[in-house]
Design a protein around this motif. Structure first.
Motif, PDB file in Angstrom:
ATOM      1  N   PHE A  86      -3.845  -3.256  -8.468  1.00 14.83           N
ATOM      2  CA  PHE A  86      -4.355  -2.457  -7.345  1.00 14.83           C
ATOM      3  C   PHE A  86      -5.782  -1.962  -7.541  1.00 14.83           C
ATOM      4  O   PHE A  86      -6.396  -1.478  -6.607  1.00 14.83           O
ATOM      5  N   CYS A  87      -6.301  -2.061  -8.760  1.00 14.87           N
ATOM      6  CA  CYS A  87      -7.683  -1.591  -8.945  1.00 14.87           C
ATOM      7  C   CYS A  87      -8.657  -2.461  -8.162  1.00 14.87           C
ATOM      8  O   CYS A  87      -9.783  -2.051  -7.897  1.00 14.87           O
ATOM      9  N   ILE A  88      -8.253  -3.662  -7.767  1.00 12.17           N
ATOM     10  CA  ILE A  88      -9.161  -4.514  -6.985  1.00 12.17           C
ATOM     11  C   ILE A  88      -9.094  -4.128  -5.496  1.00 12.17           C
ATOM     12  O   ILE A  88     -10.116  -3.705  -4.944  1.00 12.17           O
ATOM     13  N   PRO A  89      -7.944  -4.236  -4.842  1.00 11.09           N
ATOM     14  CA  PRO A  89      -7.961  -3.873  -3.412  1.00 11.09           C
ATOM     15  C   PRO A  89      -8.179  -2.381  -3.192  1.00 11.09           C
ATOM     16  O   PRO A  89      -8.667  -1.981  -2.138  1.00 11.09           O
ATOM     17  N   GLN A  90      -7.827  -1.577  -4.172  1.00 11.29           N
ATOM     18  CA  GLN A  90      -7.945  -0.121  -4.008  1.00 11.29           C
ATOM     19  C   GLN A  90      -9.088   0.425  -4.852  1.00 11.29           C
ATOM     20  O   GLN A  90      -8.966   1.476  -5.476  1.00 11.29           O
ATOM     21  N   ILE A  91     -10.209  -0.288  -4.852  1.00  8.30           N
ATOM     22  CA  ILE A  91     -11.291   0.114  -5.757  1.00  8.30           C
ATOM     23  C   ILE A  91     -11.754   1.540  -5.481  1.00  8.30           C
ATOM     24  O   ILE A  91     -11.988   2.329  -6.398  1.00  8.30           O
ATOM     25  N   VAL A 130     -12.072   7.653   3.879  1.00  3.94           N
ATOM     26  CA  VAL A 130     -12.497   6.321   4.318  1.00  3.94           C
ATOM     27  C   VAL A 130     -11.545   5.279   3.753  1.00  3.94           C
ATOM     28  O   VAL A 130     -11.052   4.386   4.468  1.00  3.94           O
ATOM     29  N   ASN A 131     -11.247   5.420   2.474  1.00  5.47           N
ATOM     30  CA  ASN A 131     -10.346   4.480   1.818  1.00  5.47           C
ATOM     31  C   ASN A 131      -8.991   4.461   2.518  1.00  5.47           C
ATOM     32  O   ASN A 131      -8.420   3.405   2.783  1.00  5.47           O
ATOM     33  N   LEU A 132      -8.518   5.656   2.846  1.00  2.00           N
ATOM     34  CA  LEU A 132      -7.209   5.784   3.479  1.00  2.00           C
ATOM     35  C   LEU A 132      -7.201   5.064   4.832  1.00  2.00           C
ATOM     36  O   LEU A 132      -6.300   4.282   5.155  1.00  2.00           O
ATOM     37  N   LEU A 133      -8.264   5.300   5.634  1.00  2.00           N
ATOM     38  CA  LEU A 133      -8.342   4.704   6.960  1.00  2.00           C
ATOM     39  C   LEU A 133      -8.427   3.184   6.876  1.00  2.00           C
ATOM     40  O   LEU A 133      -7.702   2.461   7.566  1.00  2.00           O
ATOM     41  N   VAL A 134      -9.315   2.703   6.020  1.00  2.00           N
ATOM     42  CA  VAL A 134      -9.510   1.250   5.912  1.00  2.00           C
ATOM     43  C   VAL A 134      -8.230   0.585   5.437  1.00  2.00           C
ATOM     44  O   VAL A 134      -7.773  -0.404   6.015  1.00  2.00           O
ATOM     45  N   THR A 135      -7.600   1.154   4.395  1.00  2.00           N
ATOM     46  CA  THR A 135      -6.372   0.575   3.883  1.00  2.00           C
ATOM     47  C   THR A 135      -5.299   0.572   4.967  1.00  2.00           C
ATOM     48  O   THR A 135      -4.625  -0.449   5.179  1.00  2.00           O
ATOM     49  N   GLY A 136      -5.200   1.721   5.663  1.00  2.00           N
ATOM     50  CA  GLY A 136      -4.202   1.810   6.724  1.00  2.00           C
ATOM     51  C   GLY A 136      -4.429   0.741   7.775  1.00  2.00           C
ATOM     52  O   GLY A 136      -3.503   0.030   8.191  1.00  2.00           O
ATOM     53  N   ALA A 137      -5.692   0.567   8.189  1.00  5.33           N
ATOM     54  CA  ALA A 137      -6.016  -0.421   9.226  1.00  5.33           C
ATOM     55  C   ALA A 137      -5.649  -1.820   8.755  1.00  5.33           C
ATOM     56  O   ALA A 137      -5.031  -2.599   9.490  1.00  5.33           O
ATOM     57  N   ILE A 138      -6.004  -2.121   7.500  1.00  3.42           N
ATOM     58  CA  ILE A 138      -5.746  -3.475   7.004  1.00  3.42           C
ATOM     59  C   ILE A 138      -4.235  -3.732   6.912  1.00  3.42           C
ATOM     60  O   ILE A 138      -3.742  -4.782   7.327  1.00  3.42           O
ATOM     61  N   VAL A 139      -3.530  -2.738   6.366  1.00  5.56           N
ATOM     62  CA  VAL A 139      -2.079  -2.906   6.224  1.00  5.56           C
ATOM     63  C   VAL A 139      -1.436  -3.102   7.594  1.00  5.56           C
ATOM     64  O   VAL A 139      -0.578  -3.966   7.776  1.00  5.56           O
ATOM     65  N   MET A 156      -2.583   7.426  -1.740  1.00  5.03           N
ATOM     66  CA  MET A 156      -1.821   6.980  -0.589  1.00  5.03           C
ATOM     67  C   MET A 156      -2.087   5.513  -0.262  1.00  5.03           C
ATOM     68  O   MET A 156      -1.231   4.806   0.259  1.00  5.03           O
ATOM     69  N   GLY A 157      -3.287   5.045  -0.586  1.00  6.21           N
ATOM     70  CA  GLY A 157      -3.586   3.634  -0.389  1.00  6.21           C
ATOM     71  C   GLY A 157      -2.651   2.771  -1.216  1.00  6.21           C
ATOM     72  O   GLY A 157      -2.099   1.768  -0.738  1.00  6.21           O
ATOM     73  N   VAL A 158      -2.439   3.194  -2.462  1.00  7.87           N
ATOM     74  CA  VAL A 158      -1.531   2.470  -3.345  1.00  7.87           C
ATOM     75  C   VAL A 158      -0.125   2.464  -2.754  1.00  7.87           C
ATOM     76  O   VAL A 158       0.556   1.432  -2.732  1.00  7.87           O
ATOM     77  N   VAL A 159       0.270   3.641  -2.263  1.00 12.00           N
ATOM     78  CA  VAL A 159       1.619   3.751  -1.702  1.00 12.00           C
ATOM     79  C   VAL A 159       1.767   2.816  -0.505  1.00 12.00           C
ATOM     80  O   VAL A 159       2.772   2.121  -0.352  1.00 12.00           O
ATOM     81  N   MET A 160       0.717   2.762   0.329  1.00 16.20           N
ATOM     82  CA  MET A 160       0.774   1.879   1.494  1.00 16.20           C
ATOM     83  C   MET A 160       0.925   0.428   1.067  1.00 16.20           C
ATOM     84  O   MET A 160       1.728  -0.322   1.627  1.00 16.20           O
ATOM     85  N   LEU A 161       0.148   0.020   0.080  1.00 21.99           N
ATOM     86  CA  LEU A 161       0.192  -1.379  -0.351  1.00 21.99           C
ATOM     87  C   LEU A 161       1.543  -1.712  -0.971  1.00 21.99           C
ATOM     88  O   LEU A 161       2.098  -2.788  -0.750  1.00 21.99           O
ATOM     89  N   ALA A 162       2.068  -0.750  -1.767  1.00 19.73           N
ATOM     90  CA  ALA A 162       3.332  -1.029  -2.450  1.00 19.73           C
ATOM     91  C   ALA A 162       4.520  -0.750  -1.538  1.00 19.73           C
ATOM     92  O   ALA A 162       5.609  -1.281  -1.755  1.00 19.73           O
TER      93      ALA A 162
END
Lengths: 318, 592
Positions: free
Chosen positions: A181-186, A304-313, A158-164
């Protein structure tokens, strides 16, 4: 008319390539394991042992196609078909290169997740229909393992989906023009890798088979081409997961100089090599350890990844 | 020298324990007996045997806590019994005291028309399998035994195989036929019935699954069957079933000359090669009174340690494989090939060189052996360090094997565990140190021990033992004495030929020794050594013939397997596989 012909040739070509690559993979894997284990691997049939694949195919096709009299016959026959069909269907959405690929679904990612979830039916049904205790235990393990790992497999993407901003796989690749995406979505990458290996049932997550414990697990009773379908299904699954990892995290066909198709194949092959290296180097965890790992380590990480990515996006957009 | 030094220790104890028994039980016990091995041997009456055993285990000062062996002899056709009390069948209890570093042997006389003995499973649970084996082989009934049924021979077997009147060869029996109905009936007899073992099929809301693991299963290391009572994947109980690898090695000993039996010993622990020859030839040499030259001792030690390395390498690799790691086994088998290259250069054979002889070894070391050995000593240590990283250091492997299959020192002694399995509990007991044989007292090496007695520690101990074996081999290499490779004694095999053309006496001896084989003087001797998997011992009874009257092979794996249900209850199937791997057994070593 010509569009239809193009679509058909695309389908047939991809099918042919996937199938032959899956067969080839059985040779590549054995040769690579040989390199890492101080031995040769198959090197007798044809140049570099390449015709070993043909020999294996002839062997599988000419063996007695035995359906155990004590099995649930219809399901027993159906089970290997399911795995082959679902993994191949999932390939339909893989964006190999611009212009190469079967369909361009705008929910491609969901389609992939749905198909790989259906694959577990094959294992569970195969294990249950065999009416063999070892197969049954393998089927149980598969059901528990796939369910647990599926949970965070979808979430990890879902992090990838959010970024894309899209479920379309081609859009996702295009969104990686600047940065893979392997960098921001490590974190998402790590968790998806783990889930992917579990989905493909490869060591260290091969508990449904676990030859040292369950003889051959869910496919103990299978022989001939039915076993062959499980076998090919596993390799197609490996290619699928590798292709998806390349698509989602390593920029798919993107890359300088070489044509896009080459880049895609090259990246996929490197990921496959990593899968095989894992098999050469790791022991197998116990069933309960595997489950604890999924629920206590991987799932929280994914969240955690989902929350952080969501917050940043969110912060980025506003 | 070593044999004498160890028997000196034993002989000092003879007045001790035997006098103590005499004091305590008086007329209830019978005569004592002198044996070649110096182990105090006491005849006891049937009605007091349990009391004596209980006293020795529980009440005696510095008690005999391990039931080391339990076997029987069919004495009906034995001629040279000396002043032993009359007996048709003799049951022999062999106990071991770690506190005394001494053994005691109790003998119980039975007459052929009254083959009843009280069971001692209440004193030592480990007696269970031994008593079943005696019933299976001799038809002696142990009253009160919980499951007195066949253990090594199949349930449909007729007769008791180690009786002197039971045929020893297929040609003495009816031609073998297996019609369909007989085959079906025999298959049916192998079906597992939980009720016979006091197991329930269901408990409250759960039905148990009974899983038949083996005799053909990738991880049972041979033909071993274990039936599991499962709740999901959790093991509620387990019933091991052995005997699928039984080849009658003890019976064959009664039909082979002393010399031609040596190759059979190789195949008992088939990963141990010449280590198996060692206790046998040492026991024969004790019976015959042969002192072997120093060079023979050192050569024997060196080859034994090479085979210890080969066996431990197989263990190490297959153990990692049992835990799912694919690669280590290939590396370790590659190294084992290097060991076999040396073994082949020296002995000519590889897995089963049958290379030790009564009174020596088959050949002198070939030219250039030292270079091969030195190359190997340089080759292996860095590889071992690497294995520590890829196998023992792996976190998954640790998680799989730490705290799994744990037993304490007391449990180990109670169940008769010897070898690395005993040392993994933290008890530094190695027969090479405690009762040096074949000159081990001259070597400098450590006894690696573990702390927790779990699967992981058993693996660590063996990995370290490989290094210690390399140390011993290096000392052999640097201090190989000169001299003959066979003792100058008429009973050695094949006998020395150099005097035969000088006088008629040696010519006749040589002729008889080559054609019939040597005639070993009557007597009884036991020698146990630190083999690859634990203590392997041969209890030989000679009746003054070219063949043994009775060969008893005490193997380490037999008691180790008996312990499996105890240490696997409450664990999962995967853990059982780890336990089976960590025990390091060989089915031929269990079934003989």
């Amino acid at each position: 008319m010509s569009e239809l012909a193009l679509a058909w040739s695309n389908v047939i070509l991809i099918l042919a390539v996937v199938f032959s690559f899956a067969a080839l993979l059985s040779w590549i894997e054995r040769r690579l394991l040989g390199v890492w284990q101080d031995r040769y691997g198959p090197n007798r049939v044809g140049p570099f042992g390449l015709l070993q694949i043909a020999a294996d195919a002839i062997k599988l096709l000419s063996k007695e196609d035995w359906v155990p009299p004590f099995s649930e016959k219809a399901l027993f026959v159906l089970a290997p078909v399911i795995i082959a069909v679902t993994t191949l269907l999932a390939f339909a959405v893989v964006p190999v290169a611009p212009g190469i690929g079967v369909v361009d679904l705008n929910i491609g990612l969901l389609f992939f997740l749905a198909m790989s979830s259906l694959g577990v039916y094959s294992i569970v049904l195969g294990g249950w229909a065999s009416n063999n205790k070892y197969s049954l235990l393998g089927g149980f393990r598969a059901a528990a393992q796939m369910l647990s790992y599926e949970v965070f497999m979808g979430l990890s993407l879902m992090g990838v989906v959010m970024l894309a901003g899209s479920f379309n796989l081609r859009d996702i690749v295009a969104a990686q023009e600047d940065l893979w995406f392997c960098i921001p979505q490590i974190l998402g990458f790590i968790t998806f890798t783990v889930a992917g290996i579990a989905e493909a049932r490869r060591l260290p997550f091969d508990l449904p088979e676990a030859e040292n414990e369950l003889v051959a697990g869910f496919h103990t009773e299978y022989s001939s081409m039915k076993f062959g379908l499980f076998f090919i299904g596993e390799y197609v699954g490996v290619i699928l997961i590798s292709a998806m990892m390349v698509t989602l995290f390593f920029g798919g066909w993107l890359g300088p100089l070489l044509p896009p198709l080459m880049w895609f194949l090259l990246k996929t092959f490197i990921v496959i090599g990593f899968f095989i290296l894992l098999r050469a180097s790791l022991p197998r965890p116990r069933y309960d350890q595997l489950m604890a790992y999924a629920w206590k380590v991987m799932l929280p990480l994914t969240l955690v990844n989902l929350l952080v990515t969501g917050a940043i996006v969110l912060a980025w957009k506003s | 020298m070593s044999e004498t030094s160890s028997s000196v220790v034993l002989e000092q104890n003879v007045p001790d324990i035997l006098a103590e028994l005499k004091d305590r039980f008086g007329a209830a016990i019978g005569a004592t007996q002198e044996t070649c091995d110096g182990i105090p041997t006491q005849w006891v009456a049937r009605n007091s045997v349990c009391d004596v055993l209980r006293y020795l285990k529980l009440e005696a000062q510095r008690p005999y806590r391990m039931l080391y062996d339990l076997t029987a002899i069919d004495e009906r056709t034995r001629v040279h019994r000396g002043d032993q009390p009359p007996s048709d069948f003799t049951v022999i209890y062999h106990l071991l005291s770690f506190e005394r570093n001494a053994d005691i042997r109790l003998k119980l006389a039975l007459s052929a028309d009254d083959l009843l003995v009280p069971t001692i499973t209440g004193i030592w649970p480990a007696a269970n399998w031994y008593e079943r084996e005696i019933w299976d082989m001799f038809g002696i009934v142990f009253t009160g035994h919980p499951h007195l049924r066949r253990i090594l021979l199949p349930p449909w077997w007729k007769g008791h195989a180690l009786l002197k009147d039971h045929p020893a060869r297929a040609t003495e029996m009816e031609p073998f036929r297996l019609p369909q109905d007989k085959g079906d009936a025999e298959q049916e007899m192998l079906r597992f019935h939980p009720e016979e073992w006091g197991m329930r099929r269901a408990h409250e809301s759960t039905d148990f699954m009974f899983l038949n693991l083996g005799p053909n299963h990738p991880s049972v290391h041979g033909v071993f069957r274990i039936v599991l009572q499962l709740d999901g994947e959790e093991i509620i109980d387990a019933v091991p079933d052995i005997g699928f690898h039984h080849r009658g090695a003890e019976k064959m000993g009664e039909r082979q000359s002393w010399h031609t039996y040596i190759p059979y010993t190789d195949r008992v622990d088939y990963l141990g090669g010449v280590i198996n020859n060692l206790p046998y030839v040492l026991a024969v040499e004790k019976l015959a009174g042969i002192e072997v030259p120093e060079r023979v001792k050192v050569i024997r030690v060196m080859m034994a340690e090479f085979f210890r390395i080969a066996s431990h390498l197989v263990f190490y690799g297959t153990y990692a494989q049992d835990l799912g790691a694919l690669s280590p086994v290939f590396f370790m088998f590659t190294d084992r090939e290097r060991v076999f290259d040396i073994v082949e250069a020296i002995c000519g054979g590889r897995m089963h060189p049958s290379w030790y002889r009564i009174g020596g070894v088959a050949q002198d070391l070939p030219d250039g052996w030292d270079r091969l050995v030195r190359d190997f000593l340089d080759y292996l240590p860095p590889r071992l360090d690497e294995y520590d990283k890829i196998a023992l250091g792996n976190r998954i492997l640790k998680a799989r094997s730490r705290g799994i299959g744990t037993y304490t020192v007391d449990e180990a002694i109670e169940w008769g565990v010897t070898g690395p399995g005993l040392r993994a509990c933290g008890f530094a007991w190695d027969f090479r140190k405690e009762r040096p044989y074949s000159g081990y007292e001259q070597f400098d090496f450590d006894i690696p021990t573990g702390q927790h007695g779990d699967c992981y520690d058993r693996c660590v101990v063996r990995a370290e033992e490989i290094r210690q074996s390399l140390r011993i081999i290096e000392q052999c290499l640097n201090h190989m004495p000169a001299g003959p490779y066979k003792a100058d004694h008429p009973l050695t095999t094949p006998p020395l030929k150099k005097y035969t053309l000088h006088d008629i006496e040696t010519l006749i001896n040589h002729f008889l020794g080559v054609s019939w084989g040597p005639v070993i003087p009557p007597g009884e001797a036991f020698v146990g050594i630190e083999a690859t998997k634990g203590n392997n011992g041969y209890y030989l009874i000679s009746d003054g013939s070219t063949m043994a009257y009775r060969v008893r092979i005490r193997t380490p794996s037999f008691p180790h397997l008996q312990m499996i249900p105890l240490i696997s209850r409450g664990l999962m199937i995967s853990d059982l596989i780890a336990i089976l791997g960590s025990i390091d057994f060989v089915m031929a070593d269990v079934d003989r």
